[in-house]
Enzyme design. Structure first.
Site, PDB file in Angstrom:
ATOM      1  N   GLY A   1       9.341 -18.277  42.149  1.00 41.75           N
ATOM      2  CA  GLY A   1      10.489 -17.403  41.863  1.00 41.75           C
ATOM      3  C   GLY A   1      11.655 -17.807  42.743  1.00 41.75           C
ATOM      4  O   GLY A   1      11.846 -18.990  43.047  1.00 41.75           O
ATOM      5  N   ASN A   2      12.434 -16.825  43.184  1.00 38.18           N
ATOM      6  CA  ASN A   2      13.612 -17.125  43.995  1.00 38.18           C
ATOM      7  C   ASN A   2      13.223 -17.898  45.260  1.00 38.18           C
ATOM      8  O   ASN A   2      13.743 -18.987  45.522  1.00 38.18           O
ATOM      9  CB  ASN A   2      14.322 -15.805  44.340  1.00 38.18           C
ATOM     10  CG  ASN A   2      15.500 -16.046  45.272  1.00 38.18           C
ATOM     11  OD1 ASN A   2      15.318 -16.263  46.463  1.00 38.18           O
ATOM     12  ND2 ASN A   2      16.696 -16.043  44.738  1.00 38.18           N
TER      13      ASN A   2
ATOM     14  N   LYS B   1      13.282  -0.458  53.020  1.00 42.48           N
ATOM     15  CA  LYS B   1      12.831  -1.155  51.806  1.00 42.48           C
ATOM     16  C   LYS B   1      12.747  -0.132  50.691  1.00 42.48           C
ATOM     17  O   LYS B   1      12.572   1.055  50.940  1.00 42.48           O
ATOM     18  CB  LYS B   1      11.442  -1.769  52.041  1.00 42.48           C
ATOM     19  CG  LYS B   1      11.098  -2.898  51.093  1.00 42.48           C
ATOM     20  CD  LYS B   1      11.684  -4.226  51.544  1.00 42.48           C
ATOM     21  CE  LYS B   1      11.429  -5.329  50.544  1.00 42.48           C
ATOM     22  NZ  LYS B   1      11.820  -6.654  51.068  1.00 42.48           N
TER      23      LYS B   1
HETATM   24  P1  NAD Z   1      10.379 -13.483  42.507  1.00 45.44           P
HETATM   25  O1  NAD Z   1      10.086 -12.322  41.643  1.00 45.44           O
HETATM   26  O2  NAD Z   1      11.639 -14.247  42.280  1.00 45.44           O
HETATM   27  O3  NAD Z   1       9.162 -14.540  42.430  1.00 45.44           O
HETATM   28  C1  NAD Z   1       7.818 -14.220  42.615  1.00 45.44           C
HETATM   29  C2  NAD Z   1       7.007 -15.398  42.111  1.00 45.44           C
HETATM   30  O4  NAD Z   1       5.623 -15.217  42.429  1.00 45.44           O
HETATM   31  C3  NAD Z   1       7.065 -15.608  40.592  1.00 45.44           C
HETATM   32  O5  NAD Z   1       7.204 -16.983  40.327  1.00 45.44           O
HETATM   33  C4  NAD Z   1       5.688 -15.131  40.124  1.00 45.44           C
HETATM   34  O6  NAD Z   1       5.277 -15.770  38.917  1.00 45.44           O
HETATM   35  C5  NAD Z   1       4.849 -15.573  41.284  1.00 45.44           C
HETATM   36  N1  NAD Z   1       3.534 -14.951  41.398  1.00 45.44           N
HETATM   37  C6  NAD Z   1       3.175 -13.674  41.183  1.00 45.44           C
HETATM   38  N2  NAD Z   1       1.849 -13.525  41.404  1.00 45.44           N
HETATM   39  C7  NAD Z   1       1.383 -14.740  41.770  1.00 45.44           C
HETATM   40  C8  NAD Z   1       0.110 -15.234  42.123  1.00 45.44           C
HETATM   41  N3  NAD Z   1      -0.958 -14.463  42.163  1.00 45.44           N
HETATM   42  N4  NAD Z   1       0.004 -16.535  42.444  1.00 45.44           N
HETATM   43  C9  NAD Z   1       1.079 -17.350  42.411  1.00 45.44           C
HETATM   44  N5  NAD Z   1       2.303 -16.936  42.093  1.00 45.44           N
HETATM   45  C10 NAD Z   1       2.450 -15.645  41.771  1.00 45.44           C
HETATM   46  O7  NAD Z   1      10.315 -12.954  44.002  1.00 45.44           O
HETATM   47  P2  NAD Z   1      10.933 -13.602  45.319  1.00 45.44           P
HETATM   48  O8  NAD Z   1      12.234 -12.957  45.573  1.00 45.44           O
HETATM   49  O9  NAD Z   1      10.827 -15.082  45.241  1.00 45.44           O
HETATM   50  O10 NAD Z   1       9.929 -13.049  46.422  1.00 45.44           O
HETATM   51  C11 NAD Z   1       8.686 -13.671  46.697  1.00 45.44           C
HETATM   52  C12 NAD Z   1       8.225 -13.248  48.084  1.00 45.44           C
HETATM   53  O11 NAD Z   1       9.222 -13.613  49.036  1.00 45.44           O
HETATM   54  C13 NAD Z   1       8.035 -11.737  48.243  1.00 45.44           C
HETATM   55  O12 NAD Z   1       6.983 -11.517  49.170  1.00 45.44           O
HETATM   56  C14 NAD Z   1       9.343 -11.288  48.852  1.00 45.44           C
HETATM   57  O13 NAD Z   1       9.225 -10.067  49.560  1.00 45.44           O
HETATM   58  C15 NAD Z   1       9.603 -12.469  49.765  1.00 45.44           C
HETATM   59  N6  NAD Z   1      11.007 -12.561  50.182  1.00 45.44           N
HETATM   60  C16 NAD Z   1      11.994 -12.809  49.267  1.00 45.44           C
HETATM   61  C17 NAD Z   1      13.306 -12.864  49.708  1.00 45.44           C
HETATM   62  C18 NAD Z   1      14.422 -13.166  48.759  1.00 45.44           C
HETATM   63  O14 NAD Z   1      15.563 -13.320  49.226  1.00 45.44           O
HETATM   64  N7  NAD Z   1      14.174 -13.330  47.479  1.00 45.44           N
HETATM   65  C19 NAD Z   1      13.625 -12.675  51.054  1.00 45.44           C
HETATM   66  C20 NAD Z   1      12.595 -12.455  51.965  1.00 45.44           C
HETATM   67  C21 NAD Z   1      11.295 -12.394  51.502  1.00 45.44           C
END
Ligand code: NAD
Length: 405
Positions: A216-217, A103
């Site tokens: 988010g994503n 990571k």
């Molecule tokens: P991202 O940056 O696209 O989205 C994060 C979201 O969380 C945003 O909408 C943000 O506004 C919101 N957020 C932040 N603080 C918050 C809070 N206190 N309460 C509610 N919402 C809050 O990130 P992502 O890629 O969607 O990742 C989110 C989680 O999923 C992370 O833990 C990441 O490690 C995990 N993850 C993502 C992927 C991927 O492919 N994107 C894969 C595996 C795991």
């Protein structure tokens, strides 16, 4: 904030207490192969030089090249990156893909940078780490606040430095630039496949009332996929707070609304609620999709969901896990629930190396049976040891790593 790496190690200890993997093996897994801190000098638009701190943790490559995303966040620090790298090693093992765990990250709030500054910073991360990266060595990907465009800059920088034209050094690239169909929605889609596979066993109804934290994503596509499958998504939130409608939110319209206004608040036919209220919503399924340490000893008792599917990494602390287990709340753990993301990343790497391009249907047709098989095996492991799904998932992953080691 609780130290996420200590949380990860305490999860490991819990598993070592119920299954004898041998002290030496567990000791080996308590340490990453290497953790690297770098400084990245960036010429800012105003002409001044600013130094950013960056990281790459290579946890374990027993199963294949290190694999794991890069996070840009103002709170990112080495313990968080180490925990995420450890979970990646287990996640790849759970998915049964030939990848190890890594990571990376940079301590930065990307919203405070111009596009040019962000590009120079991202290229700087690669310049400092190009020696240890490579398709057969270490393959990064996106995570919180990193995008396909950033992955493209990074792949380009790596090609300039090394001459490697496969683009397999990094995944999550844009389509047409070596990206895979389905990568954008893979994490949420994979979570849905896992949910489908386990929902009867954990006594969830055919149609669920769903709450999603994070838009988010991972979170926004999860809300969309569950909604399209006929479930009732009653609340979602982002960093500024949540919105709620007991009759269900129109997620397609909400995605448009968030894109144009930058916010969820003010969305028609919804009322604003706090992030705590989102977590405590009366529902069948809660999907945390934001950050670590959201459900802790302080609020676990107030959770009213029947089950939790962890799309985020590490959203539940070990203490909260115990409370939820006693309350009878089923937790589908991150290393299974969000492993669709890394699995499609692996598909992207594979396509790049073979110079192939698979359709979205091919991608998801390959993903579904992998996750279904892992979910079923984890259920069996947890039943055999009379424990929760998290420990079941750890047992499956540790057995696979130990066998190869
Ligand atoms: P991202 O940056 O696209 O989205 C994060 C979201 O969380 C945003 O909408 C943000 O506004 C919101 N957020 C932040 N603080 C918050 C809070 N206190 N309460 C509610 N919402 C809050 O990130 P992502 O890629 O969607 O990742 C989110 C989680 O999923 C992370 O833990 C990441 O490690 C995990 N993850 C993502 C992927 C991927 O492919 N994107 C894969 C595996 C795991």
């Amino acid at each position: 904030m609780q130290n996420p790496f200590q949380n990860a190690m305490s999860q490991l200890d819990k598993v070592a207490n119920i299954k004898n993997f041998g002290e030496e093996f567990i000791a080996r897994l308590r340490h990453p192969d290497r953790d690297i801190r770098i400084s990245i000098p960036v010429k800012m638009d105003n002409g001044q030089l600013k130094i950013f701190e960056g990281y790459r943790v290579e946890y374990n490559n027993v199963l294949g090249p290190y694999k794991g995303g890069i996070r840009y966040h103002q709170d990112t620090e080495i313990n968080e990156v180490k925990a995420l790298a450890f979970w990646m090693a287990l996640k790849c093992a759970v998915a049964g893909i030939p990848m190890g765990g890594g990571k990376g990250g940079i301590t930065v709030n990307p919203r405070e940078l111009s596009k040019g500054e962000l590009e120079r910073l991202s290229r700087g991360w690669i310049q400092k780490l190009s020696d240890i990266l490579g398709p057969m060595k270490d393959v990064p990907a996106p995570d919180v606040n990193t995008t396909p465009e950033i992955m493209d800059w990074m792949a380009d920088e790596f090609e300039k430095i090394t001459g490697d034209k496969t683009r397999a050094v990094i995944t999550g690239k844009p389509l047409g630039k070596g990206g895979s169909e389905g990568r954008g929605t893979a994490t949420a889609q994979g979570g849905f496949f896992v949910f489908e596979s386990l929902k009867k066993d954990i006594n969830l109804p055919e149609k669920c009332k769903v709450a999603v934290q994070g838009f988010g994503n991972a979170g926004s596509y999860a809300a969309l996929i569950w909604k399209k499958a006929g479930h009732n998504v009653v609340t979602v939130s982002d960093s500024k707070g949540g919105i709620y409608n007991p009759d269900g939110l129109d997620i397609e319209k909400l995605m448009e609304y968030k894109k144009t206004t930058g916010s969820l608040s003010g969305f028609p036919e919804s009322k604003e609620i706090t992030n705590e209220e989102v977590l405590q919503t009366e529902c069948d399924l809660l999907i945390p999709a934001a950050f670590e340490n959201q459900i802790t000893a302080e609020n676990a008792d107030k959770i009213k969901a029947k089950a939790i599917l962890e799309l985020a990494n590490g959203p539940i602390t070990p203490e909260a896990d115990e409370i939820l287990f006693k309350k009878g709340v089923s937790v589908i753990p991150d290393i299974l629930a969000n492993s669709g993301g890394v699995t499609v990343s692996y598909f992207e790497w594979d396509q790049n190396l073979k110079n192939e391009h698979w359709s979205e249907k091919e991608v998801f047709d390959k993903l579904q049976p992998i996750l279904d098989d892992s979910a079923k095996k984890i259920l069996v492991k947890s039943k055999e040891s009379n424990t929760d799904l998290r420990r079941g998932a750890f047992i499956l992953a540790l057995e696979r790593i130990q066998e190869k080691m």
